[in-house]
Design a protein around this motif. Structure first.
Motif, PDB file in Angstrom:
ATOM      1  N   LEU A  57       0.845  -1.191   0.000  1.00 25.68           N
ATOM      2  CA  LEU A  57       0.000   0.000   0.000  1.00 25.68           C
ATOM      3  C   LEU A  57       0.883   1.244   0.000  1.00 25.68           C
ATOM      4  O   LEU A  57       1.874   1.310   0.722  1.00 25.68           O
ATOM      5  CB  LEU A  57      -0.889   0.009   1.248  1.00 25.68           C
ATOM      6  CG  LEU A  57      -1.724   1.269   1.508  1.00 25.68           C
ATOM      7  CD1 LEU A  57      -2.856   1.372   0.497  1.00 25.68           C
ATOM      8  CD2 LEU A  57      -2.270   1.245   2.927  1.00 25.68           C
ATOM      9  N   SER A  60      -0.649   8.856  -0.331  1.00 27.98           N
ATOM     10  CA  SER A  60      -0.410  10.006  -1.203  1.00 27.98           C
ATOM     11  C   SER A  60       0.712  10.894  -0.699  1.00 27.98           C
ATOM     12  O   SER A  60       1.236  11.723  -1.451  1.00 27.98           O
ATOM     13  CB  SER A  60      -1.697  10.825  -1.359  1.00 27.98           C
ATOM     14  OG  SER A  60      -2.277  11.114  -0.097  1.00 27.98           O
ATOM     15  N   GLY A  80      -7.169   4.613  -5.883  1.00 21.13           N
ATOM     16  CA  GLY A  80      -7.598   4.745  -4.489  1.00 21.13           C
ATOM     17  C   GLY A  80      -8.751   5.716  -4.404  1.00 21.13           C
ATOM     18  O   GLY A  80      -9.179   6.300  -5.407  1.00 21.13           O
ATOM     19  N   ARG A 190      -4.118   9.628   1.613  1.00 23.70           N
ATOM     20  CA  ARG A 190      -5.010   8.897   0.717  1.00 23.70           C
ATOM     21  C   ARG A 190      -4.357   7.577   0.306  1.00 23.70           C
ATOM     22  O   ARG A 190      -3.244   7.566  -0.219  1.00 23.70           O
ATOM     23  CB  ARG A 190      -5.318   9.741  -0.509  1.00 23.70           C
ATOM     24  CG  ARG A 190      -6.383   9.152  -1.418  1.00 23.70           C
ATOM     25  CD  ARG A 190      -6.870  10.200  -2.410  1.00 23.70           C
ATOM     26  NE  ARG A 190      -5.823  10.639  -3.300  1.00 23.70           N
ATOM     27  CZ  ARG A 190      -5.544  10.062  -4.486  1.00 23.70           C
ATOM     28  NH1 ARG A 190      -6.267   9.013  -4.898  1.00 23.70           N
ATOM     29  NH2 ARG A 190      -4.581  10.513  -5.234  1.00 23.70           N
ATOM     30  N   PRO A 191      -4.987   6.427   0.556  1.00 22.09           N
ATOM     31  CA  PRO A 191      -4.385   5.136   0.201  1.00 22.09           C
ATOM     32  C   PRO A 191      -4.401   4.901  -1.302  1.00 22.09           C
ATOM     33  O   PRO A 191      -5.368   5.227  -2.004  1.00 22.09           O
ATOM     34  CB  PRO A 191      -5.281   4.126   0.931  1.00 22.09           C
ATOM     35  CG  PRO A 191      -6.601   4.819   1.080  1.00 22.09           C
ATOM     36  CD  PRO A 191      -6.288   6.279   1.231  1.00 22.09           C
ATOM     37  N   LEU A 192      -3.316   4.314  -1.799  1.00 28.29           N
ATOM     38  CA  LEU A 192      -3.168   4.015  -3.220  1.00 28.29           C
ATOM     39  C   LEU A 192      -2.699   2.571  -3.377  1.00 28.29           C
ATOM     40  O   LEU A 192      -1.782   2.131  -2.685  1.00 28.29           O
ATOM     41  CB  LEU A 192      -2.150   4.959  -3.867  1.00 28.29           C
ATOM     42  CG  LEU A 192      -2.508   6.451  -3.853  1.00 28.29           C
ATOM     43  CD1 LEU A 192      -1.309   7.294  -4.255  1.00 28.29           C
ATOM     44  CD2 LEU A 192      -3.689   6.716  -4.775  1.00 28.29           C
ATOM     45  N   VAL A 193      -3.322   1.854  -4.301  1.00 24.21           N
ATOM     46  CA  VAL A 193      -3.033   0.437  -4.507  1.00 24.21           C
ATOM     47  C   VAL A 193      -2.747   0.200  -5.990  1.00 24.21           C
ATOM     48  O   VAL A 193      -3.400   0.788  -6.867  1.00 24.21           O
ATOM     49  CB  VAL A 193      -4.222  -0.442  -4.065  1.00 24.21           C
ATOM     50  CG1 VAL A 193      -3.960  -1.911  -4.368  1.00 24.21           C
ATOM     51  CG2 VAL A 193      -4.503  -0.243  -2.576  1.00 24.21           C
ATOM     52  N   LEU A 291     -11.802  -1.071  -1.801  1.00 18.27           N
ATOM     53  CA  LEU A 291     -10.532  -1.583  -2.303  1.00 18.27           C
ATOM     54  C   LEU A 291      -9.652  -2.079  -1.159  1.00 18.27           C
ATOM     55  O   LEU A 291      -8.898  -3.035  -1.313  1.00 18.27           O
ATOM     56  CB  LEU A 291      -9.805  -0.480  -3.089  1.00 18.27           C
ATOM     57  CG  LEU A 291      -8.459  -0.827  -3.709  1.00 18.27           C
ATOM     58  CD1 LEU A 291      -8.573  -2.006  -4.664  1.00 18.27           C
ATOM     59  CD2 LEU A 291      -7.883   0.391  -4.427  1.00 18.27           C
ATOM     60  N   LEU A 292      -9.780  -1.449   0.009  1.00 19.48           N
ATOM     61  CA  LEU A 292      -8.954  -1.807   1.155  1.00 19.48           C
ATOM     62  C   LEU A 292      -9.803  -1.772   2.419  1.00 19.48           C
ATOM     63  O   LEU A 292     -10.519  -0.799   2.658  1.00 19.48           O
ATOM     64  CB  LEU A 292      -7.787  -0.824   1.281  1.00 19.48           C
ATOM     65  CG  LEU A 292      -6.828  -1.024   2.449  1.00 19.48           C
ATOM     66  CD1 LEU A 292      -5.985  -2.279   2.221  1.00 19.48           C
ATOM     67  CD2 LEU A 292      -5.923   0.196   2.607  1.00 19.48           C
TER      68      LEU A 292
END
Length: 416
Positions: A57, A60, A80, A190-193, A291-292
């Motif tokens: 993971l 941002s 995300g 902000r989470p990004l995958v 998504l998470l």
């Protein structure tokens, strides 16, 4: 023109090579038949699909990693939510919530009940502020406490970030995470995958980037020894192939800590490691599943909902290394169904146990991390285990590669 020999094509090595390829000749060597190290994708025959060897993971606020992804052309493979949002499911208490830090640096979100963990107050979040002032020898658990917010928020976040139990983890490393994310506001959280796979975002575009700039990329090239004389490395021994180093050549050693200590006499580096377990199931995520999702009260810790599979990550997972794979798959699948809200037989699955996934993020191990430079004037280090000020993360690995490249640039530009 000087040539820079980058040993290791994990994210640290790729990052260094990408930075150096604009101004110097670059040779990239990788012992394995593919690049990416612990951060890559592969086709799994048991599932009949391409999966990641481990779920990762980004946030941002991971500026080095995002700059790298943008430079190589992989940033569009990251996805995300539009704002910082972390969904949680408490299996033991059958409740759900979403943590939603506001975008600005002033954390007014801790005063809004539906933005924070249920049954918590704004003052409960002061642990984050205290962590910013943690000293290198301090442990994390006293900062987090043992109350409800530790169970429901701090432990899941920091165990995954540090891959080390808070009872033995470094408070200073946890503070570094806070400083670059929560302290910067929700815009940095902000989470990004990598929804199409880690290789699609971080590895394959990097290899194309390097080849387009004339880099020499070699797989199956295991460095067996380095020859030294007069304070510098003079040759790289790959077994059947020995590469002689010119006076102006440089070496970036971007391998694991155990390999680096075997190659460089006298090098001090972390020597304790912690495990990560990943479970993958060939079952598409329901459209209603985020998504998470953070999982509380179970073996699972984070559930990733991909279009073609459901994947679970368990950090600091030594307790599951001896658990039979079939038993662990059944346990995790039951939890996945409870979180995702459906019932289905166990599908095709894969369990990946990484016994030495990261160095142990303890104060003692953190103190062993070396810097970029070595006692040999033409050899530099990169890797998430080097002194990045961060735990072993994608951000740390890429940052280490950039720092090694910068150090090489200085020595080549000045002639020292």
């Amino acid at each position: 023109m000087a040539r820079v020999h980058v040993i290791g094509a994990g994210l640290a090595g790729l990052s260094a090579a990408v930075e150096l390829s604009g101004g110097w000749q670059v040779s990239l060597y990788e012992a394995a038949p593919q690049a990416g190290g612990r951060c890559r994708s592969y086709f799994d025959s048991a599932l009949g699909m391409t999966i990641d060897n481990g779920n990762h993971l980004l946030l941002s606020g991971n500026h080095a990693a995002l700059a790298y992804a943008n430079k190589i052309g992989g940033a569009d493979k990251l996805a995300g939510p539009d704002e910082a949002a972390f969904d949680f499911c408490d299996l033991a208490r059958n409740r759900r919530w979403t943590l939603r830090p506001n975008a600005g640096k002033l954390p007014w979100w801790i005063l809004v009940p539906d933005r924070r963990v249920p049954n918590t107050a704004g003052l409960d979040y002061l642990a984050l502020v205290k962590l910013l002032f943690a000293k290198p020898d301090q442990l994390l658990r006293p900062f987090l406490g043992t109350g409800g917010i530790a169970r429901d928020l701090w432990d899941p976040l920091f165990v995954s970030a540090l891959n080390t139990d808070p009872a033995e983890a470094s408070a200073a490393l946890a503070g570094a995470i806070v400083r670059e994310t929560f302290a910067e506001g929700g815009a940095a959280c902000r989470p990004l995958v990598a929804v199409e796979g880690l290789s699609a975002a971080f590895v394959d575009p990097a290899l194309e980037f390097l080849r387009n700039r004339g880099a020499d990329v070699r797989f199956g090239a295991k460095l067996r020894a380095i020859q030294f004389a007069e304070g510098r490395a003079t040759a790289l021994d790959f077994g059947e192939d020995i590469v002689t180093l010119a006076e102006e050549d440089r070496v970036v050693l971007a391998v694991t800590a155990p390999v680096a200590t075997a190659l460089l006499p006298g090098l001090t580096a972390p020597d304790e490691f912690r495990a990560i377990v990943n479970a993958h199931f060939a079952y598409p995520a329901p459209k209603s599943l985020p998504l998470l999702t953070g999982v509380i009260g179970g073996a699972s810790e984070w559930l990733f909902g991909f279009s073609d599979r459901l994947s679970v990550t368990i950090s600091a997972a030594e307790r599951f290394l001896a658990t039979p794979r079939e038993e662990l798959a059944a346990t995790v699948w039951a939890e996945v169904q409870a979180v995702a809200g459906f019932s289905a037989p166990l599908p095709a699955w894969q369990i990946i146990k990484e016994k030495r996934a990261t160095f142990a993020a303890t104060p003692q191990q953190d103190a062993l991390r070396p810097g970029v430079e070595t006692q040999w004037r033409n050899v530099f280090l990169a890797g998430d285990w080097t002194r990045t000020s961060l735990p072993a993360t994608i951000e740390g690995a890429i940052r280490s590669g950039r720092r090694a490249a910068a150090a090489v640039d200085v020595t080549l530009s000045t002639g020292f």
